[in-house]
Design a protein around this motif. Structure first.
Motif, PDB file in Angstrom:
ATOM      1  N   GLU A 270       0.832  -1.206   0.000  1.00 13.45           N
ATOM      2  CA  GLU A 270       0.000   0.000   0.000  1.00 13.45           C
ATOM      3  C   GLU A 270       0.864   1.251   0.000  1.00 13.45           C
ATOM      4  O   GLU A 270       0.548   2.235  -0.680  1.00 13.45           O
ATOM      5  CB  GLU A 270      -0.934  -0.020   1.207  1.00 13.45           C
ATOM      6  N   ARG A 271       1.954   1.220   0.751  1.00  9.14           N
ATOM      7  CA  ARG A 271       2.844   2.382   0.810  1.00  9.14           C
ATOM      8  C   ARG A 271       3.421   2.695  -0.565  1.00  9.14           C
ATOM      9  O   ARG A 271       3.647   3.861  -0.910  1.00  9.14           O
ATOM     10  CB  ARG A 271       3.974   2.106   1.810  1.00  9.14           C
ATOM     11  N   ARG A 272       3.637   1.652  -1.358  1.00  6.23           N
ATOM     12  CA  ARG A 272       4.234   1.833  -2.681  1.00  6.23           C
ATOM     13  C   ARG A 272       3.187   1.938  -3.794  1.00  6.23           C
ATOM     14  O   ARG A 272       3.546   2.002  -4.961  1.00  6.23           O
ATOM     15  CB  ARG A 272       5.196   0.673  -2.979  1.00  6.23           C
ATOM     16  N   ASP A 273       1.909   1.928  -3.416  1.00  6.64           N
ATOM     17  CA  ASP A 273       0.823   2.044  -4.395  1.00  6.64           C
ATOM     18  C   ASP A 273       0.913   0.959  -5.464  1.00  6.64           C
ATOM     19  O   ASP A 273       0.800   1.219  -6.662  1.00  6.64           O
ATOM     20  CB  ASP A 273       0.840   3.442  -5.041  1.00  6.64           C
ATOM     21  N   ILE A 274       1.110  -0.288  -5.011  1.00  3.35           N
ATOM     22  CA  ILE A 274       1.204  -1.425  -5.925  1.00  3.35           C
ATOM     23  C   ILE A 274      -0.174  -1.744  -6.491  1.00  3.35           C
ATOM     24  O   ILE A 274      -1.145  -1.897  -5.742  1.00  3.35           O
ATOM     25  CB  ILE A 274       1.791  -2.655  -5.208  1.00  3.35           C
ATOM     26  N   GLY A 275      -0.243  -1.838  -7.813  1.00  5.77           N
ATOM     27  CA  GLY A 275      -1.508  -2.126  -8.460  1.00  5.77           C
ATOM     28  C   GLY A 275      -1.659  -3.551  -8.940  1.00  5.77           C
ATOM     29  O   GLY A 275      -2.758  -3.996  -9.274  1.00  5.77           O
ATOM     30  N   LEU A 276      -0.556  -4.298  -9.008  1.00  2.00           N
ATOM     31  CA  LEU A 276      -0.601  -5.683  -9.477  1.00  2.00           C
ATOM     32  C   LEU A 276       0.458  -6.493  -8.747  1.00  2.00           C
ATOM     33  O   LEU A 276       1.620  -6.077  -8.680  1.00  2.00           O
ATOM     34  CB  LEU A 276      -0.355  -5.758 -10.988  1.00  2.00           C
ATOM     35  N   ILE A 277       0.055  -7.651  -8.228  1.00  2.00           N
ATOM     36  CA  ILE A 277       0.984  -8.617  -7.648  1.00  2.00           C
ATOM     37  C   ILE A 277       1.137  -9.770  -8.627  1.00  2.00           C
ATOM     38  O   ILE A 277       0.143 -10.312  -9.135  1.00  2.00           O
ATOM     39  CB  ILE A 277       0.459  -9.161  -6.305  1.00  2.00           C
TER      40      ILE A 277
ATOM     41  N   ILE B 152      -1.925 -12.200  -9.789  1.00  5.93           N
ATOM     42  CA  ILE B 152      -1.894 -13.294 -10.753  1.00  5.93           C
ATOM     43  C   ILE B 152      -0.765 -14.260 -10.409  1.00  5.93           C
ATOM     44  O   ILE B 152       0.172 -13.920  -9.689  1.00  5.93           O
ATOM     45  CB  ILE B 152      -1.744 -12.783 -12.198  1.00  5.93           C
ATOM     46  N   ASN B 153      -0.888 -15.470 -10.947  1.00  7.90           N
ATOM     47  CA  ASN B 153       0.108 -16.514 -10.717  1.00  7.90           C
ATOM     48  C   ASN B 153       0.381 -17.228 -12.032  1.00  7.90           C
ATOM     49  O   ASN B 153      -0.504 -17.348 -12.874  1.00  7.90           O
ATOM     50  CB  ASN B 153      -0.419 -17.520  -9.682  1.00  7.90           C
ATOM     51  N   VAL B 154       1.608 -17.696 -12.190  1.00  2.00           N
ATOM     52  CA  VAL B 154       1.941 -18.535 -13.343  1.00  2.00           C
ATOM     53  C   VAL B 154       2.185 -19.951 -12.829  1.00  2.00           C
ATOM     54  O   VAL B 154       2.861 -20.160 -11.827  1.00  2.00           O
ATOM     55  CB  VAL B 154       3.173 -17.988 -14.105  1.00  2.00           C
ATOM     56  N   HIS B 155       1.582 -20.931 -13.534  1.00  2.00           N
ATOM     57  CA  HIS B 155       1.627 -22.326 -13.075  1.00  2.00           C
ATOM     58  C   HIS B 155       2.011 -23.241 -14.246  1.00  2.00           C
ATOM     59  O   HIS B 155       1.497 -23.068 -15.359  1.00  2.00           O
ATOM     60  CB  HIS B 155       0.262 -22.741 -12.521  1.00  2.00           C
ATOM     61  N   PRO B 156       2.891 -24.232 -14.007  1.00  2.00           N
ATOM     62  CA  PRO B 156       3.398 -25.074 -15.098  1.00  2.00           C
ATOM     63  C   PRO B 156       2.521 -26.269 -15.451  1.00  2.00           C
ATOM     64  O   PRO B 156       2.969 -27.409 -15.486  1.00  2.00           O
ATOM     65  CB  PRO B 156       4.766 -25.522 -14.564  1.00  2.00           C
ATOM     66  N   SER B 157       1.240 -26.009 -15.700  1.00  2.00           N
ATOM     67  CA  SER B 157       0.354 -27.027 -16.268  1.00  2.00           C
ATOM     68  C   SER B 157      -0.828 -26.319 -16.895  1.00  2.00           C
ATOM     69  O   SER B 157      -1.010 -25.109 -16.721  1.00  2.00           O
ATOM     70  CB  SER B 157      -0.131 -28.029 -15.206  1.00  2.00           C
ATOM     71  N   LEU B 158      -1.638 -27.071 -17.622  1.00  2.00           N
ATOM     72  CA  LEU B 158      -2.877 -26.530 -18.169  1.00  2.00           C
ATOM     73  C   LEU B 158      -3.974 -26.731 -17.127  1.00  2.00           C
ATOM     74  O   LEU B 158      -4.654 -27.757 -17.093  1.00  2.00           O
ATOM     75  CB  LEU B 158      -3.233 -27.227 -19.484  1.00  2.00           C
ATOM     76  N   LEU B 159      -4.118 -25.755 -16.247  1.00  2.00           N
ATOM     77  CA  LEU B 159      -5.145 -25.844 -15.215  1.00  2.00           C
ATOM     78  C   LEU B 159      -6.526 -25.958 -15.868  1.00  2.00           C
ATOM     79  O   LEU B 159      -6.731 -25.458 -16.966  1.00  2.00           O
ATOM     80  CB  LEU B 159      -5.072 -24.603 -14.319  1.00  2.00           C
TER      81      LEU B 159
END
Length: 203
Positions: A80-87, A109-116
């Motif tokens: 919040e202190r850094r005004d982050i808009g995306l993790i 968002i997350n990246v995952h090594p399979s076709l979920l």
């Protein structure tokens, strides 16, 4: 959403962090900037990558806190202190709690090594190989607090070749991750991704 400020969470080598850092340096993220690396392993190679890229770090050791919620509260305050808009979770190996998920749902968002939804959780590549699939891939999805269960943003398929092992499959999976993740971040930064229930539209 030009000027989107990004925090990357990672625990290990940081190859996906590097892909994002390179894309930012090459101005391929539609004006988005990497503002922070959050890492639960201060000795991890990704910390050195952040230093070389000029990205600030928030480093912590989970065992020094009473609970996950305790360190996540500190992280949220820093975001919040850094005004982050995306993790962006990129190889972050900690279970996350509602303390972090709820204020950033739709912005994490997350990246995952399979076709979920196939093969969620750890060792997605090994799970796919053990099952005998002919096609696997990578998924970028929103984080909803479940086990790799959030709405899917984008996927890339990868053919499993005869005789493939984790060692031979991994380079193709990682290459796809390093291509897909910056693309998704760029589309988010451009305001071209919308979320409606479980349906994600990418323009």
């Amino acid at each position: 959403m030009a000027g989107l400020r990004i925090a990357v969470f990672a625990s290990g080598q940081g190859t996906n962090f590097q892909a994002l850092a390179d894309a930012a340096k090459q101005e391929r993220l539609d004006g988005a900037s990497l503002e922070l690396l959050v890492c639960d392993k201060p000795e991890a190679p990704v910390v050195e990558r952040a230093g070389r890229a000029g990205v600030d770090t928030f480093l912590f050791r989970p065992k020094e806190y009473a609970s996950r919620e305790a360190y996540e509260s500190e992280i949220v305050a820093e975001l919040e202190r850094r005004d982050i808009g995306l993790i962006v979770l990129a190889g972050y190996m900690r279970i996350i709690t509602p303390v972090l998920v709820e204020p950033y749902y739709g912005r994490m968002i997350n990246v995952h090594p399979s076709l979920l939804p196939a093969f969620p959780g750890v060792n997605g590549m090994k799970q796919a190989l053990d099952y005998g699939v002919k096609v696997t891939g990578v998924t970028v999805h929103y984080v909803d607090g479940g086990l790799d269960s959030g709405p899917i943003i984008a996927q890339r398929a990868i053919e499993v070749l005869d005789g493939d092992t984790e060692a031979t499959l991994a380079p193709r999976v990682h290459a796809a991750e390093q291509e897909l993740l910056p693309w998704v971040v760029q589309r988010i930064a451009a305001g071209a991704v919308s979320l409606d229930g479980r349906t994600v539209t990418v323009r």
